[in-house]
Design a protein around this motif. Structure first.
Motif, PDB file in Angstrom:
ATOM      1  N   GLU A  29      53.870  65.062  28.844  1.00  0.00           N
ATOM      2  CA  GLU A  29      53.285  66.366  29.137  1.00  0.00           C
ATOM      3  C   GLU A  29      52.442  66.341  30.404  1.00  0.00           C
ATOM      4  O   GLU A  29      51.886  67.353  30.800  1.00  0.00           O
ATOM      5  CB  GLU A  29      52.412  66.821  27.959  1.00  0.00           C
ATOM      6  N   MET A  30      52.330  65.183  31.046  1.00  0.00           N
ATOM      7  CA  MET A  30      51.434  65.055  32.193  1.00  0.00           C
ATOM      8  C   MET A  30      52.119  65.440  33.490  1.00  0.00           C
ATOM      9  O   MET A  30      53.302  65.188  33.695  1.00  0.00           O
ATOM     10  CB  MET A  30      50.930  63.610  32.302  1.00  0.00           C
ATOM     11  N   GLN A  31      51.331  66.051  34.371  1.00  0.00           N
ATOM     12  CA  GLN A  31      51.770  66.288  35.729  1.00  0.00           C
ATOM     13  C   GLN A  31      51.667  64.969  36.495  1.00  0.00           C
ATOM     14  O   GLN A  31      50.990  64.034  36.067  1.00  0.00           O
ATOM     15  CB  GLN A  31      50.891  67.354  36.384  1.00  0.00           C
ATOM     16  N   HIS A  70      40.048  64.819  38.060  1.00  0.00           N
ATOM     17  CA  HIS A  70      41.069  65.556  37.312  1.00  0.00           C
ATOM     18  C   HIS A  70      40.639  66.987  37.056  1.00  0.00           C
ATOM     19  O   HIS A  70      41.420  67.933  37.219  1.00  0.00           O
ATOM     20  CB  HIS A  70      41.356  64.852  35.988  1.00  0.00           C
ATOM     21  N   LEU A  71      39.381  67.169  36.638  1.00  0.00           N
ATOM     22  CA  LEU A  71      38.882  68.518  36.367  1.00  0.00           C
ATOM     23  C   LEU A  71      38.906  69.375  37.633  1.00  0.00           C
ATOM     24  O   LEU A  71      39.269  70.555  37.591  1.00  0.00           O
ATOM     25  CB  LEU A  71      37.461  68.441  35.801  1.00  0.00           C
ATOM     26  N   VAL A  72      38.524  68.782  38.763  1.00  0.00           N
ATOM     27  CA  VAL A  72      38.497  69.529  40.028  1.00  0.00           C
ATOM     28  C   VAL A  72      39.908  69.936  40.443  1.00  0.00           C
ATOM     29  O   VAL A  72      40.163  71.094  40.807  1.00  0.00           O
ATOM     30  CB  VAL A  72      37.831  68.686  41.136  1.00  0.00           C
ATOM     31  N   LEU A  73      40.851  68.995  40.374  1.00  0.00           N
ATOM     32  CA  LEU A  73      42.226  69.297  40.762  1.00  0.00           C
ATOM     33  C   LEU A  73      42.855  70.332  39.831  1.00  0.00           C
ATOM     34  O   LEU A  73      43.587  71.223  40.275  1.00  0.00           O
ATOM     35  CB  LEU A  73      43.065  68.014  40.773  1.00  0.00           C
ATOM     36  N   SER A  74      42.553  70.231  38.535  1.00  0.00           N
ATOM     37  CA  SER A  74      43.077  71.202  37.572  1.00  0.00           C
ATOM     38  C   SER A  74      42.519  72.596  37.844  1.00  0.00           C
ATOM     39  O   SER A  74      43.240  73.599  37.756  1.00  0.00           O
ATOM     40  CB  SER A  74      42.726  70.774  36.140  1.00  0.00           C
ATOM     41  N   PHE A  75      41.236  72.657  38.189  1.00  0.00           N
ATOM     42  CA  PHE A  75      40.605  73.947  38.502  1.00  0.00           C
ATOM     43  C   PHE A  75      41.239  74.566  39.748  1.00  0.00           C
ATOM     44  O   PHE A  75      41.573  75.753  39.776  1.00  0.00           O
ATOM     45  CB  PHE A  75      39.105  73.755  38.715  1.00  0.00           C
ATOM     46  N   ILE A  76      41.434  73.736  40.781  1.00  0.00           N
ATOM     47  CA  ILE A  76      42.048  74.236  42.017  1.00  0.00           C
ATOM     48  C   ILE A  76      43.470  74.722  41.753  1.00  0.00           C
ATOM     49  O   ILE A  76      43.888  75.771  42.264  1.00  0.00           O
ATOM     50  CB  ILE A  76      42.047  73.130  43.093  1.00  0.00           C
ATOM     51  N   ALA A  77      44.213  73.975  40.930  1.00  0.00           N
ATOM     52  CA  ALA A  77      45.590  74.354  40.623  1.00  0.00           C
ATOM     53  C   ALA A  77      45.655  75.669  39.855  1.00  0.00           C
ATOM     54  O   ALA A  77      46.595  76.448  40.007  1.00  0.00           O
ATOM     55  CB  ALA A  77      46.268  73.243  39.829  1.00  0.00           C
ATOM     56  N   ALA A  83      48.152  75.556  46.023  1.00  0.00           N
ATOM     57  CA  ALA A  83      47.595  74.253  45.655  1.00  0.00           C
ATOM     58  C   ALA A  83      48.336  73.668  44.459  1.00  0.00           C
ATOM     59  O   ALA A  83      48.570  72.461  44.390  1.00  0.00           O
ATOM     60  CB  ALA A  83      46.103  74.394  45.333  1.00  0.00           C
ATOM     61  N   ARG A  84      48.714  74.526  43.520  1.00  0.00           N
ATOM     62  CA  ARG A  84      49.454  74.070  42.337  1.00  0.00           C
ATOM     63  C   ARG A  84      50.776  73.441  42.735  1.00  0.00           C
ATOM     64  O   ARG A  84      51.163  72.383  42.226  1.00  0.00           O
ATOM     65  CB  ARG A  84      49.688  75.248  41.399  1.00  0.00           C
ATOM     66  N   HIS A  85      51.479  74.085  43.661  1.00  0.00           N
ATOM     67  CA  HIS A  85      52.758  73.536  44.121  1.00  0.00           C
ATOM     68  C   HIS A  85      52.554  72.237  44.877  1.00  0.00           C
ATOM     69  O   HIS A  85      53.374  71.311  44.780  1.00  0.00           O
ATOM     70  CB  HIS A  85      53.474  74.555  45.003  1.00  0.00           C
ATOM     71  N   LEU A  86      51.456  72.155  45.644  1.00  0.00           N
ATOM     72  CA  LEU A  86      51.179  70.945  46.405  1.00  0.00           C
ATOM     73  C   LEU A  86      50.803  69.780  45.493  1.00  0.00           C
ATOM     74  O   LEU A  86      51.247  68.644  45.698  1.00  0.00           O
ATOM     75  CB  LEU A  86      50.050  71.207  47.402  1.00  0.00           C
ATOM     76  N   ILE A  87      50.002  70.060  44.453  1.00  0.00           N
ATOM     77  CA  ILE A  87      49.512  69.004  43.568  1.00  0.00           C
ATOM     78  C   ILE A  87      50.560  68.594  42.528  1.00  0.00           C
ATOM     79  O   ILE A  87      50.803  67.402  42.305  1.00  0.00           O
ATOM     80  CB  ILE A  87      48.227  69.461  42.848  1.00  0.00           C
ATOM     81  N   SER A  88      51.198  69.579  41.901  1.00  0.00           N
ATOM     82  CA  SER A  88      52.103  69.299  40.780  1.00  0.00           C
ATOM     83  C   SER A  88      53.578  69.407  41.136  1.00  0.00           C
ATOM     84  O   SER A  88      54.437  68.977  40.363  1.00  0.00           O
ATOM     85  CB  SER A  88      51.802  70.259  39.617  1.00  0.00           C
ATOM     86  N   GLY A  89      53.888  70.013  42.294  1.00  0.00           N
ATOM     87  CA  GLY A  89      55.281  70.209  42.656  1.00  0.00           C
ATOM     88  C   GLY A  89      55.837  71.493  42.053  1.00  0.00           C
ATOM     89  O   GLY A  89      55.102  72.318  41.513  1.00  0.00           O
ATOM     90  N   ARG A  90      57.155  71.642  42.117  1.00  0.00           N
ATOM     91  CA  ARG A  90      57.820  72.838  41.613  1.00  0.00           C
ATOM     92  C   ARG A  90      58.913  72.441  40.633  1.00  0.00           C
ATOM     93  O   ARG A  90      59.463  71.338  40.698  1.00  0.00           O
ATOM     94  CB  ARG A  90      58.467  73.630  42.754  1.00  0.00           C
ATOM     95  N   SER A  91      59.232  73.368  39.729  1.00  0.00           N
ATOM     96  CA  SER A  91      60.393  73.172  38.870  1.00  0.00           C
ATOM     97  C   SER A  91      61.649  73.228  39.726  1.00  0.00           C
ATOM     98  O   SER A  91      61.717  73.980  40.699  1.00  0.00           O
ATOM     99  CB  SER A  91      60.441  74.261  37.790  1.00  0.00           C
ATOM    100  N   VAL A  92      62.648  72.425  39.359  1.00  0.00           N
ATOM    101  CA  VAL A  92      63.877  72.337  40.159  1.00  0.00           C
ATOM    102  C   VAL A  92      65.073  72.642  39.266  1.00  0.00           C
ATOM    103  O   VAL A  92      65.228  72.049  38.192  1.00  0.00           O
ATOM    104  CB  VAL A  92      64.035  70.930  40.784  1.00  0.00           C
ATOM    105  N   THR A  93      65.913  73.556  39.723  1.00  0.00           N
ATOM    106  CA  THR A  93      67.117  73.923  38.976  1.00  0.00           C
ATOM    107  C   THR A  93      68.222  72.914  39.262  1.00  0.00           C
ATOM    108  O   THR A  93      68.646  72.756  40.413  1.00  0.00           O
ATOM    109  CB  THR A  93      67.594  75.337  39.377  1.00  0.00           C
ATOM    110  N   ALA A  94      68.689  72.237  38.228  1.00  0.00           N
ATOM    111  CA  ALA A  94      69.752  71.248  38.385  1.00  0.00           C
ATOM    112  C   ALA A  94      71.129  71.848  38.138  1.00  0.00           C
ATOM    113  O   ALA A  94      72.121  71.400  38.707  1.00  0.00           O
ATOM    114  CB  ALA A  94      69.529  70.071  37.429  1.00  0.00           C
ATOM    115  N   ILE A  95      71.197  72.864  37.262  1.00  0.00           N
ATOM    116  CA  ILE A  95      72.454  73.554  36.971  1.00  0.00           C
ATOM    117  C   ILE A  95      72.169  75.046  36.928  1.00  0.00           C
ATOM    118  O   ILE A  95      71.185  75.478  36.312  1.00  0.00           O
ATOM    119  CB  ILE A  95      73.059  73.109  35.617  1.00  0.00           C
ATOM    120  N   ASP A  96      73.005  75.834  37.606  1.00  0.00           N
ATOM    121  CA  ASP A  96      72.896  77.283  37.500  1.00  0.00           C
ATOM    122  C   ASP A  96      74.294  77.854  37.285  1.00  0.00           C
ATOM    123  O   ASP A  96      75.221  77.113  36.930  1.00  0.00           O
ATOM    124  CB  ASP A  96      72.207  77.895  38.724  1.00  0.00           C
TER     125      ASP A  96
END
Length: 229
Positions: A29-31, A70-77, A83-96
């Motif tokens: 469940e972790m980023q 962790h708390l600071v990064l979570s708050f910024i995200a 910032a969320r996309h920069l820190i955690s990335g994006r979901s990626v579609t493998a099949i459409d």
């Protein structure tokens, strides 16, 4: 000995509190940044626990610092989508609806076999039964099935791979009772005379071939087969 015991107990309790604050129940469940913090916590905690002469605060200060980070990064995200996309990335579609997204697999440094293994681990054996497959930022795979007609139940079929990432599976050709030339003919019929332009192809017991090119929409073709598996 008592010093090591008490230092270990204190560090354990502090790490437990920090992980509870992080709010994650399992590694899956972790980023990415949360997993990095967790791994560093484990390394930092070992220093004062294993070395009796190392002061306790050598471990406590980094642990508290990482928890605060962790708390600071979570708050910024939470406050900023960029910032969320920069820190955690994006979901990626493998099949459409077009089939396997070869361009996105390359971005994730995955190959078709990796995707096939993830699909099977998620409980799906057939690419042709999947409408969408999305890799979330925590690495989990979300699968959305195609709609099926409840009045016409389909038999359970197990696809076997014939072609993947430029490699031919000769054993599965023999199992299916067809030749490579037959499959190449299917490629050419749908506008792909060169096999290097195809990412993946498999076949089922009913003779249905599923082909996903590197670029363009997937297609299917019904063949007469002699094999049985």
């Amino acid at each position: 000995m008592l010093v090591v015991f008490f230092k270990s107990a204190i560090i354990f309790l502090v790490i437990l509190v920090v992980l509870r604050i992080m709010g994650k129940r399992q590694l899956g469940e972790m980023q990415p940044f949360e997993l990095v913090i967790t791994l560093i916590l484990a390394e930092v905690a070992c220093i004062p626990m294993n070395e009796p002469y190392v002061p306790l605060y050598y471990g406590l200060v980094p642990i508290i610092t990482l928890g605060t980070l962790h708390l600071v990064l979570s708050f910024i995200a939470r406050k900023s989508m960029k910032a969320r996309h920069l820190i955690s990335g994006r979901s990626v579609t493998a099949i459409d609806k077009s089939g396997i997204r070869y361009d996105n697999l390359k971005k994730m440094n995955l190959n078709a076999n990796d995707l096939l293994e993830s699909i099977r681990s998620a409980g799906y054996a057939d690419f042709n039964s999947i409408e969408y497959a999305i890799f979330e930022t925590n690495g989990k795979l979300c699968v959305i099935e195609k709609e099926t007609d409840p009045q016409k139940p389909t038999p359970a079929l197990l696809p076997i791979t014939l072609f993947v990432d430029g490699a031919w599976n000769e054993a599965n050709f023999r199992t299916a009772g067809i030749t490579r030339a037959v499959l190449e003919g299917v490629f050419k019929k749908h506008g792909y005379p060169k096999s290097k332009d195809v990412l993946y192809a498999d076949i089922r017991q009913d003779g249905l071939v599923y082909v996903s090119p590197k670029e363009g929409k997937y297609f299917t073709e019904k063949l007469k087969i002699k094999g049985d598996w």
